[in-house]
Design a protein around this motif. Structure first.
Motif, mmCIF file in Angstrom:
data_model
loop_
_atom_site.group_PDB
_atom_site.id
_atom_site.type_symbol
_atom_site.label_atom_id
_atom_site.label_comp_id
_atom_site.label_asym_id
_atom_site.label_seq_id
_atom_site.Cartn_x
_atom_site.Cartn_y
_atom_site.Cartn_z
ATOM 1 N N TYR A 1 0.823 -1.213 0.000
ATOM 2 C CA TYR A 1 0.000 0.000 0.000
ATOM 3 C C TYR A 1 0.856 1.261 0.000
ATOM 4 O O TYR A 1 0.464 2.298 -0.543
ATOM 5 N N LEU A 2 2.045 1.168 0.601
ATOM 6 C CA LEU A 2 2.963 2.303 0.604
ATOM 7 C C LEU A 2 3.732 2.433 -0.705
ATOM 8 O O LEU A 2 4.263 3.503 -1.012
ATOM 9 N N ALA B 1 9.906 0.379 3.185
ATOM 10 C CA ALA B 1 8.876 1.051 2.386
ATOM 11 C C ALA B 1 8.391 2.314 3.076
ATOM 12 O O ALA B 1 8.157 3.337 2.424
ATOM 13 N N TYR B 2 8.233 2.247 4.382
ATOM 14 C CA TYR B 2 7.766 3.400 5.150
ATOM 15 C C TYR B 2 8.742 4.571 5.038
ATOM 16 O O TYR B 2 8.341 5.732 4.971
ATOM 17 N N LEU B 3 10.030 4.263 4.982
ATOM 18 C CA LEU B 3 11.030 5.321 4.929
ATOM 19 C C LEU B 3 11.337 5.780 3.509
ATOM 20 O O LEU B 3 11.468 6.986 3.253
ATOM 21 N N PHE B 4 11.431 4.833 2.557
ATOM 22 C CA PHE B 4 12.015 5.172 1.262
ATOM 23 C C PHE B 4 11.059 5.030 0.078
ATOM 24 O O PHE B 4 11.496 5.173 -1.066
ATOM 25 N N GLY C 1 6.783 7.400 1.226
ATOM 26 C CA GLY C 1 7.769 7.167 2.267
ATOM 27 C C GLY C 1 8.118 8.438 3.016
ATOM 28 O O GLY C 1 8.063 9.547 2.464
ATOM 29 N N LEU C 2 8.502 8.275 4.269
ATOM 30 C CA LEU C 2 8.819 9.431 5.101
ATOM 31 C C LEU C 2 9.990 10.216 4.527
ATOM 32 O O LEU C 2 9.973 11.451 4.469
ATOM 33 N N ILE C 3 11.019 9.508 4.093
ATOM 34 C CA ILE C 3 12.201 10.165 3.521
ATOM 35 C C ILE C 3 12.067 10.309 2.013
ATOM 36 O O ILE C 3 12.390 11.357 1.445
ATOM 37 N N VAL D 1 12.480 13.724 -0.325
ATOM 38 C CA VAL D 1 13.517 13.835 -1.349
ATOM 39 C C VAL D 1 12.886 14.193 -2.698
ATOM 40 O O VAL D 1 13.386 15.050 -3.440
ATOM 41 N N ALA D 2 11.763 13.517 -3.016
ATOM 42 C CA ALA D 2 11.086 13.809 -4.284
ATOM 43 C C ALA D 2 10.564 15.246 -4.303
ATOM 44 O O ALA D 2 10.647 15.934 -5.334
ATOM 45 N N ALA D 3 10.023 15.723 -3.175
ATOM 46 C CA ALA D 3 9.535 17.099 -3.111
ATOM 47 C C ALA D 3 10.670 18.093 -3.283
ATOM 48 O O ALA D 3 10.522 19.124 -3.957
#
Length: 274
Positions: A199-200, A249-252, A257-259, A263-265
């Motif tokens: 889902y992430l 998945a939650y981080l990257f 993902g949190l990180i 990074v994409a933004a």
């Protein structure tokens, strides 16, 4: 080891597929409840000499019926009904284990015994897994519509109540499959973590149905090999591998993902400035 790998991959694929719907519908707690409620059925099946799968399936369906009855015939809400039913049945299973004379360690029901799975158990897992996947494939469109918009499903002639009952029945059957792999306590990880990870990673349900079982199967293989070389509990190691996959998945995850999302933004802002 070959038998353990076959059971783990089969259980992972079946649980991974069903996990997608459980995550979307919001039935994570229901998966936890059914996985724990099968314990007395397994113990009673051992006492009378019946297959473990039969006792687990009967009590899994019984738990679903009891939860629905308490929810529909009283003021108690669904989450409270789930808590009452599954803790009571799970405690009953623990009581039965404590008073049942046995030459085998019934604690394997709780925590799994992957390296002790027999060929007969493997055949049972393969048959039940094939039945579950066949039903899911045949009813996947109806179940997907039920997960996203039960009101629309009812408007076009489908019965949300029947689809919900079907999903709960598949949940009980899937718990029986995964029970052989990781035991009662850890089944919920196989039922929830792969779907939550997928889902992430994607916004398309069709891709989610591929990513979730793939994550479960790969983590199962990795967990088995790591447990072999580190001499750790096989079922627990498989679940730890699933937890690590979810954490990554939650981080990257690129979009959620949190990180990864930050990074994409930052990259998008940099392009705008350029």
């Amino acid at each position: 080891m070959r038998t353990a790998l076959a059971v783990t991959v089969t259980a992972g694929i079946v649980c991974g597929v069903l996990s997608c719907w459980l995550v979307l519908v919001g039935w994570s707690l229901m998966g936890d409840a059914v996985s724990h409620a099968v314990l007395p059925g397994v113990v009673l099946a051992y006492v009378v000499g019946a297959p473990f799968a039969l006792g687990a399936l009967v009590f899994g369906l019984l738990a679903v019926l009891l939860i629905g009855a308490v929810r529909d015939t009283s003021r108690v809400k669904e989450d409270a009904a789930i808590g009452v039913v599954f803790t009571t049945l799970f405690a009953l299973g623990l009581v039965l284990i404590s008073v049942t004379p046995s030459q085998t360690d019934l604690n394997h029901i709780l925590f799994g015994n992957l390296l002790g799975v027999s060929r007969a158990d493997l055949v049972q897992v393969l048959v039940l897994g094939a039945v579950t996947l066949a039903v899911v494939v045949l009813k996947r469109r109806d179940l997907t519509l039920y997960a996203f918009d039960p009101t629309h499903a009812h408007a076009i002639g489908l019965s949300p109540r029947r689809l919900g009952a079907l999903l709960l029945g598949l949940l009980a059957l899937t718990v029986v499959v995964a029970l052989q792999a990781v035991g009662v306590v850890l089944v919920v990880a196989l039922l929830i973590t792969p779907g939550a990870t997928a889902y992430l990673l994607t916004d398309r349900f069709s891709r989610m149905l591929w990513i979730s079982p793939l994550v479960a199967a790969v983590c199962g293989v990795v967990g088995i090999y790591v447990s072999y070389y580190l001499d750790t509990a096989s079922g627990g190691t498989v679940v730890v591998a699933l937890g690590i996959a979810f954490a990554l998945a939650y981080l990257f995850s690129p979009r959620h993902g949190l990180i990864g999302s930050r990074v994409a933004a930052a990259r998008r802002r940099r392009r705008v400035r350029v």
